[in-house]
Design a protein around this motif. Structure first.
Motif, PDB file in Angstrom:
ATOM      1  N   LYS A   1       0.836  -1.204   0.000  1.00  0.00           N
ATOM      2  CA  LYS A   1       0.000   0.000   0.000  1.00  0.00           C
ATOM      3  C   LYS A   1       0.877   1.263   0.000  1.00  0.00           C
ATOM      4  CE  LYS A   1      -3.416   2.480   2.709  1.00  0.00           C
ATOM      5  NZ  LYS A   1      -4.330   2.920   1.689  1.00  0.00           N
TER       6      LYS A   1
ATOM      7  N   ARG B   1       2.512   1.772  -3.369  1.00  0.00           N
ATOM      8  CA  ARG B   1       1.512   2.227  -4.347  1.00  0.00           C
ATOM      9  C   ARG B   1       1.171   3.706  -4.146  1.00  0.00           C
ATOM     10  NH1 ARG B   1      -3.618   2.700  -3.931  1.00  0.00           N
ATOM     11  NH2 ARG B   1      -3.850   1.508  -2.012  1.00  0.00           N
TER      12      ARG B   1
ATOM     13  N   ILE C   1      -0.596   6.055  -7.291  1.00  0.00           N
ATOM     14  CA  ILE C   1      -1.554   5.340  -8.149  1.00  0.00           C
ATOM     15  C   ILE C   1      -2.581   4.608  -7.290  1.00  0.00           C
ATOM     16  CG2 ILE C   1      -0.158   5.104 -10.247  1.00  0.00           C
ATOM     17  CD1 ILE C   1       0.564   2.311  -9.430  1.00  0.00           C
ATOM     18  N   THR C   2      -3.773   4.520  -7.810  1.00  0.00           N
ATOM     19  CA  THR C   2      -4.862   3.864  -7.078  1.00  0.00           C
ATOM     20  C   THR C   2      -4.804   2.350  -7.308  1.00  0.00           C
ATOM     21  OG1 THR C   2      -6.358   4.031  -8.927  1.00  0.00           O
ATOM     22  CG2 THR C   2      -6.370   5.870  -7.364  1.00  0.00           C
ATOM     23  N   GLN C   3      -5.588   1.634  -6.520  1.00  0.00           N
ATOM     24  CA  GLN C   3      -5.683   0.173  -6.702  1.00  0.00           C
ATOM     25  C   GLN C   3      -6.176  -0.137  -8.108  1.00  0.00           C
ATOM     26  OE1 GLN C   3      -8.243  -1.336  -3.620  1.00  0.00           O
ATOM     27  NE2 GLN C   3      -6.604  -1.411  -2.104  1.00  0.00           N
TER      28      GLN C   3
ATOM     29  N   ARG D   1      -9.583  -5.208  -9.707  1.00  0.00           N
ATOM     30  CA  ARG D   1      -9.350  -4.339  -8.564  1.00  0.00           C
ATOM     31  C   ARG D   1      -9.502  -5.101  -7.244  1.00  0.00           C
ATOM     32  NH1 ARG D   1     -11.620   1.483  -7.775  1.00  0.00           N
ATOM     33  NH2 ARG D   1     -10.589   1.970  -5.831  1.00  0.00           N
ATOM     34  N   GLN D   2     -10.458  -6.049  -7.240  1.00  0.00           N
ATOM     35  CA  GLN D   2     -10.689  -6.844  -6.026  1.00  0.00           C
ATOM     36  C   GLN D   2      -9.432  -7.632  -5.628  1.00  0.00           C
ATOM     37  OE1 GLN D   2     -13.485  -7.513  -8.589  1.00  0.00           O
ATOM     38  NE2 GLN D   2     -14.048  -5.529  -7.792  1.00  0.00           N
TER      39      GLN D   2
ATOM     40  N   ASN E   1      -6.995  -5.320  -3.959  1.00  0.00           N
ATOM     41  CA  ASN E   1      -7.565  -5.011  -2.644  1.00  0.00           C
ATOM     42  C   ASN E   1      -7.356  -6.179  -1.673  1.00  0.00           C
ATOM     43  OD1 ASN E   1     -10.509  -4.845  -0.963  1.00  0.00           O
ATOM     44  ND2 ASN E   1      -9.291  -3.003  -1.138  1.00  0.00           N
TER      45      ASN E   1
ATOM     46  N   GLU F   1      -3.676  -6.442  -0.592  1.00  0.00           N
ATOM     47  CA  GLU F   1      -3.321  -5.416   0.409  1.00  0.00           C
ATOM     48  C   GLU F   1      -3.929  -5.741   1.773  1.00  0.00           C
ATOM     49  OE1 GLU F   1      -4.019  -1.379  -0.750  1.00  0.00           O
ATOM     50  OE2 GLU F   1      -2.617  -1.502  -2.430  1.00  0.00           O
ATOM     51  N   LYS F   2      -5.127  -6.325   1.752  1.00  0.00           N
ATOM     52  CA  LYS F   2      -5.784  -6.663   3.028  1.00  0.00           C
ATOM     53  C   LYS F   2      -5.227  -7.959   3.632  1.00  0.00           C
ATOM     54  CE  LYS F   2     -10.177  -6.571   1.954  1.00  0.00           C
ATOM     55  NZ  LYS F   2     -11.623  -6.656   2.104  1.00  0.00           N
TER      56      LYS F   2
END
Lengths: 157, 71
Positions: free
Chosen positions: B8, B11, B16-18, B29-30, B33, B36-37
């Motif tokens: 994270k 990035r 830049i976004t996810q 994108r999931q 995400n 990162e989680k």
């Protein structure tokens, strides 16, 4: 006896998933083939193919709902009108063809077989198109929902 | 699996976004995400793609001390 710990390592786990995946599609194809054979030999009634229908329906419903719930459509096909139209026309042609052959074999009436083909082709094409269009809309809605959730979580983290 | 804070940070450092990262490396994108989680354990191929996209090394983004594995 401990049941909770897997005996497999990472690679074996992947291999097993692949084996189970192949097995699932063999079962799917096998059920369809079994139903087709039953219908082709004249045992098309619910008492003959009811069991296969139920299992196929459960498998299909589970596959579709779980894929959509996770925002997955297909490996290669895109959820758009062109694909839906191609798939529904293919299903219509296939089922229309099968039923017209069965009809001609049973009754030897060419006009009747053509009529059966037309009726099955039109009804199956429209039915599959309607179902696929509805599923595409639900999938796109779910995907948007998942994207929004990911965006929300991205800002929260 | 613990959250991947390093990913994270790398990035956001590149601003830049996810979504952008996902598009750049060809995943959803999931997936970004979930990585990162700490909910998804990516393959080494995907780890490398992420590293190349963020100009970082595998060590910087994905290294975990042995004790982290159990937390």
């Amino acid at each position: 006896m401990k049941l909770h710990k897997s005996n497999l390592d990472e690679m074996q786990e992947q291999k097993l998933l692949k084996i189970e995946h192949t097995c699932c599609w063999i079962a799917f194809g096998g059920l369809l083939a079994a139903m087709y054979i039953q219908i082709a030999i004249g045992n098309g009634g619910i008492s003959y193919i009811g069991g296969e229908c139920i299992v196929l329906l459960i498998m299909s419903v589970y596959l579709v709902t779980d894929c959509i719930r996770n925002g997955i459509w297909d490996r290669r096909l895109k959820p758009n009108v062109k694909t839906n139209l191609t798939l529904s026309l293919t299903a219509g042609l296939l089922l229309g063809g099968i039923w017209s052959i069965i009809s001609y074999r049973n009754y030897h009436k060419l006009i009747g077989s053509i009529a059966i083909f037309a009726i099955i082709f039109i009804s199956v094409t429209f039915l599959v198109l309607a179902v696929l269009s509805a599923l595409t809309a639900i999938y796109q809605q779910k995907k948007k929902q998942l994207d929004d959730l990911a965006e929300k979580e991205e800002h929260e983290q | 699996m613990p959250k991947n804070i390093a990913l994270k940070l790398a990035r956001t450092k590149k601003d830049i976004t996810q979504k952008d990262l996902a598009e750049q490396i060809g995943v959803s994108r999931q997936t970004i995400n979930a990585i990162e989680k700490g909910e998804y354990n990516p393959t080494i191929k995907l780890c490398l793609k992420i590293c190349w996209a963020l100009d970082a090394s595998l060590d910087e983004l994905f290294w975990e001390d042995e004790c982290d594995e159990t937390t």
